[in-house]
Motif scaffolding. Structure first.
Motif, short mmCIF file in Angstrom:
data_model
loop_
_atom_site.label_atom_id
_atom_site.label_comp_id
_atom_site.label_asym_id
_atom_site.label_seq_id
_atom_site.Cartn_x
_atom_site.Cartn_y
_atom_site.Cartn_z
N LEU A 194 -63.20 -11.65 11.14
CA LEU A 194 -63.90 -11.98 9.90
C LEU A 194 -62.93 -12.59 8.89
O LEU A 194 -63.25 -13.58 8.22
N ALA A 195 -61.73 -12.04 8.79
CA ALA A 195 -60.71 -12.60 7.88
C ALA A 195 -60.39 -14.03 8.26
O ALA A 195 -60.28 -14.92 7.39
N LEU A 196 -60.25 -14.29 9.56
CA LEU A 196 -59.99 -15.65 10.01
C LEU A 196 -61.13 -16.59 9.65
O LEU A 196 -60.91 -17.70 9.16
N LEU A 197 -62.35 -16.14 9.88
CA LEU A 197 -63.50 -16.98 9.55
C LEU A 197 -63.58 -17.26 8.05
O LEU A 197 -63.87 -18.38 7.64
N LEU A 198 -63.30 -16.25 7.24
CA LEU A 198 -63.30 -16.47 5.79
C LEU A 198 -62.21 -17.45 5.38
O LEU A 198 -62.44 -18.32 4.53
N ALA A 199 -61.04 -17.33 5.98
CA ALA A 199 -59.94 -18.25 5.66
C ALA A 199 -60.28 -19.67 6.10
O ALA A 199 -60.05 -20.63 5.35
N ILE A 200 -60.84 -19.80 7.28
CA ILE A 200 -61.24 -21.12 7.77
C ILE A 200 -62.33 -21.70 6.89
O ILE A 200 -62.32 -22.88 6.53
N HIS A 201 -63.26 -20.87 6.51
CA HIS A 201 -64.37 -21.30 5.64
C HIS A 201 -63.84 -21.87 4.33
O HIS A 201 -64.32 -22.89 3.84
N ALA A 202 -62.82 -21.25 3.79
CA ALA A 202 -62.29 -21.67 2.48
C ALA A 202 -61.30 -22.81 2.57
O ALA A 202 -61.16 -23.58 1.61
N ALA A 203 -60.59 -22.95 3.70
CA ALA A 203 -59.45 -23.87 3.72
C ALA A 203 -59.43 -24.82 4.92
O ALA A 203 -58.39 -25.40 5.21
N ALA A 204 -60.53 -24.99 5.58
CA ALA A 204 -60.55 -25.85 6.78
C ALA A 204 -60.31 -27.31 6.44
O ALA A 204 -60.67 -27.74 5.35
N PRO A 205 -59.71 -28.04 7.36
CA PRO A 205 -59.14 -27.59 8.62
C PRO A 205 -57.79 -26.94 8.39
O PRO A 205 -57.00 -27.41 7.56
N HIS B 129 -71.48 -20.35 8.83
CA HIS B 129 -71.06 -20.96 7.56
C HIS B 129 -71.94 -20.42 6.41
O HIS B 129 -71.42 -19.99 5.38
N SER B 130 -73.24 -20.41 6.62
CA SER B 130 -74.16 -19.90 5.58
C SER B 130 -73.95 -18.41 5.32
O SER B 130 -73.96 -17.98 4.17
N LEU B 131 -73.73 -17.63 6.39
CA LEU B 131 -73.49 -16.20 6.22
C LEU B 131 -72.21 -15.94 5.43
O LEU B 131 -72.16 -15.04 4.59
N LEU B 132 -71.18 -16.73 5.71
CA LEU B 132 -69.92 -16.55 5.00
C LEU B 132 -70.05 -16.86 3.51
O LEU B 132 -69.36 -16.28 2.68
N HIS B 133 -70.95 -17.76 3.16
CA HIS B 133 -71.23 -18.01 1.74
C HIS B 133 -71.78 -16.75 1.08
O HIS B 133 -71.51 -16.50 -0.10
N LEU B 134 -72.52 -15.97 1.83
CA LEU B 134 -73.08 -14.73 1.29
C LEU B 134 -72.00 -13.64 1.19
O LEU B 134 -72.01 -12.82 0.28
N VAL B 135 -71.09 -13.63 2.17
CA VAL B 135 -70.01 -12.62 2.18
C VAL B 135 -69.04 -12.88 1.05
O VAL B 135 -68.68 -11.99 0.29
N ARG B 136 -68.59 -14.12 0.95
CA ARG B 136 -67.63 -14.49 -0.08
C ARG B 136 -67.68 -16.00 -0.25
O ARG B 136 -67.16 -16.72 0.56
N PRO B 137 -68.32 -16.45 -1.32
CA PRO B 137 -68.37 -17.90 -1.53
C PRO B 137 -66.96 -18.48 -1.61
O PRO B 137 -66.03 -17.80 -2.03
N PRO B 138 -66.78 -19.75 -1.18
CA PRO B 138 -65.45 -20.35 -1.22
C PRO B 138 -64.83 -20.26 -2.61
O PRO B 138 -65.51 -20.45 -3.61
N HIS B 139 -63.56 -19.91 -2.63
CA HIS B 139 -62.74 -19.86 -3.85
C HIS B 139 -63.22 -18.81 -4.86
O HIS B 139 -62.93 -18.92 -6.03
N GLU B 140 -63.97 -17.82 -4.37
CA GLU B 140 -64.36 -16.72 -5.25
C GLU B 140 -63.15 -15.84 -5.49
O GLU B 140 -62.43 -15.48 -4.57
N ALA B 141 -62.93 -15.48 -6.70
CA ALA B 141 -61.80 -14.59 -7.03
C ALA B 141 -62.09 -13.20 -6.49
O ALA B 141 -63.21 -12.72 -6.57
N PRO B 142 -61.08 -12.54 -5.91
CA PRO B 142 -61.29 -11.17 -5.38
C PRO B 142 -61.56 -10.17 -6.47
O PRO B 142 -61.27 -10.33 -7.60
#
Length: 121
Positions: free
Chosen positions: A48-59, A108-121
């Motif tokens: 999940l961490a990898l997917l979140l990182a890829i989601h925010a910073a791909a490629p 991709h859509s699910l990850l937007h629900l988990v943590r939108p790109p560039h959302e502050a922790p």
């Protein structure tokens, strides 16, 4: 009660319309199995961490993912192998470097629900 399979037709039912709605919502068992597989991949914190990182910073490369997630390169590569096999990510080679991006639009859509790109922790 048109949606109740014949092998369950003799069972006691309280609200037949609710049973039909529930059967329709469950749908095809193959679809349920595919969703369960997606959720199984997401249930591992490292993947999940990898997917979140890829989601925010791909490629993004394995080395950069390693730094971003705190995992070692071998663990990142192993997890990415599973994610590629599952069709969740894809790699693009530039010389010796492979950079990863999401390949599954549903994830991709699910990850937007988990943590939108560039959302502050």
């Amino acid at each position: 009660m048109h949606l109740v399979p014949a092998d369950r037709a003799g069972r006691r039912i309280i609200d037949d319309h609710r049973v039909c709605d529930a059967i329709a919502a469950v749908g095809d068992s193959g679809d349920v199995a595919r969703w369960a597989g997606r959720f199984a991949v997401l249930s591992d914190p490292n993947r999940l961490a990898l997917l979140l990182a890829i989601h925010a910073a791909a490629p993004i490369s394995v080395t950069d993912l390693s730094v971003a997630t705190g995992m070692n390169d071998a663990a990142v590569s192993q997890a990415l192998r599973l994610l590629r096999t599952g069709g969740l990510v894809t790699g693009e080679r530039t010389g010796r470097v492979i950079r990863y991006r999401l390949a599954d639009p549903v994830i991709h859509s699910l990850l937007h629900l988990v943590r939108p790109p560039h959302e502050a922790p």
